[in-house]
Design a protein around this motif. Structure first.
Motif: not given
Length: 376
Positions: A142-168
């Motif tokens: 929940s903390e990770v989501i709260r700290q990162t999702v605020l920066a996702v793009s609201k522009q559907l013209s850049q669909p890849i930026l509407t998500g959070v990139h997780f690298i494990l």
């Protein structure tokens, strides 16, 4: 089908399921909640094709007090059915489907008849082959989501930026989001974990997921080819599609040089920014300004249409070159909220370069970045 159940338990389940229901779905059946009654559980499912949620209420759950008279299934209109259940007078509710697709709902002195649809027309949950899985504490996720999702793009013209990139990989989980104006990145360490993954989860999915984490202790995350699955305890499963494409290399956006630094309590600075934003929002530019000179720091906003505000902030420490920089206060407020009451360090390079915000006690694993506004 016919069953009786504790109304509050059903309301809680419906609230979760409704997070996956969209009024804009191309499939009319998906405006419904799928109810399937087996010999030992009531299974509720909601989906908008991007998000699917399934939760089971067992006959062995003492709080639910589920009594099954006859098994079966029915799809009922999500909003209407939920609103009815929330407003019923009794502690328990009985739902019966005797013939066709009509449901009779009884609680206390109230009785409703509502039209449903054939449950067999409801799409099945995705069948996926699990490639990797890991467990996280729900409060950490929940903390990770709260700290990162605020920066996702609201522009559907850049669909890849509407998500959070997780690298494990390499024993670390890194989550990063950017809309090209700001960036948020959080890293967690996983000892002795050899799983690897590189996925992009839609921000809207994560926001809905976060709302379900409060009552959960641990979350099992399963990664498939085009889906990620979050198991919230033994009875609730959250499915989300993944975004396809290559996420930009966020590490190139983060400056390595700091010529000016400011150390301050995040909540105190947020209160100052809130006051300055009152004026900037009334103007046309929605910009506020930071002036740092020696050990004196000023926040100001000047709008010819409205007026001017100027406030000195009292930092714990200021170091480096004098600087005047302008930025969007809404981006700054979102970033500061993610730090709570922590002490932070803001690092500036020049008035035109992105500046960073990090907690002083964890600067390597959490960073917010904001691009300044050019005012000349």
């Amino acid at each position: 089908m016919q069953f009786t159940i504790n109304r509050q338990v059903l309301i809680k389940a419906l609230n979760n399921i409704n997070r996956a229901i969209s009024s804009k779905s191309a499939l009319p059946i998906l405006s419904n909640i799928k109810l399937v009654l087996t010999e030992d559980a009531l299974i509720l499912t909601g989906s908008d094709t991007d998000i699917s949620i399934e939760t089971k209420i067992s006959v062995y759950d003492d709080e639910a007090n589920l009594k099954i008279d006859s098994i079966g299934g029915l799809a009922l209109p999500a909003t209407f059915f939920t609103n009815i259940v929330k407003r019923l007078p009794g502690e328990e509710i009985t739902l019966a489907n005797k013939e066709g697709f009509q449901a009779k709902i009884i609680s206390g002195s109230a009785e409703f008849d509502i039209h449903g649809q054939d449950v067999n027309n409801y799409p099945h949950l995705p069948e996926v082959e699990i490639k990797n899985n890991l467990q996280l504490e729900a409060k950490t996720l929940s903390e990770v989501i709260r700290q990162t999702v605020l920066a996702v793009s609201k522009q559907l013209s850049q669909p890849i930026l509407t998500g959070v990139h997780f690298i494990l990989g390499g024993g670390n989980l890194t989550a990063v989001a950017t809309d090209r104006h700001r960036l948020a990145q959080r890293t967690l360490a996983f000892e002795n974990h050899d799983a690897t993954a590189d996925i992009i989860v839609p921000g809207v999915s994560l926001i809905q997921l976060q709302g379900m984490l409060e009552a959960v202790e641990t979350v099992e995350i399963q990664v498939a080819t085009n889906q990620v699955i979050f198991k919230l305890g033994p009875n609730t499963t959250f499915y989300s599609r993944l975004l396809e494409g290559n996420y930009p290399d966020a590490s190139r956006l983060i400056p390595t040089e700091k010529r000016t630094t400011l150390t301050i309590n995040a909540r105190e600075l947020l209160q100052t920014i809130d006051r300055a934003a009152l004026l900037s929002h009334e103007g046309r530019s929605n910009v506020i300004q930071f002036d740092i000179s020696g050990d004196r720091s000023i926040i100001s906003s000047n709008s010819p249409e409205v007026g001017k505000i100027e406030e000195e902030i009292f930092a714990a420490e200021t170091a480096g070159d004098a600087l005047t920089i302008s930025f969007n206060p809404d981006y700054m407020r979102d970033a500061l909220k993610s730090f709570g009451d922590e002490e932070i360090q803001i690092g500036f390079k020049t008035a035109l370069d992105p500046f960073t915000i990090v907690p002083t006690n964890n600067e390597n694993n959490f960073i917010q970045l904001i691009t300044p506004v050019r005012t000349y």
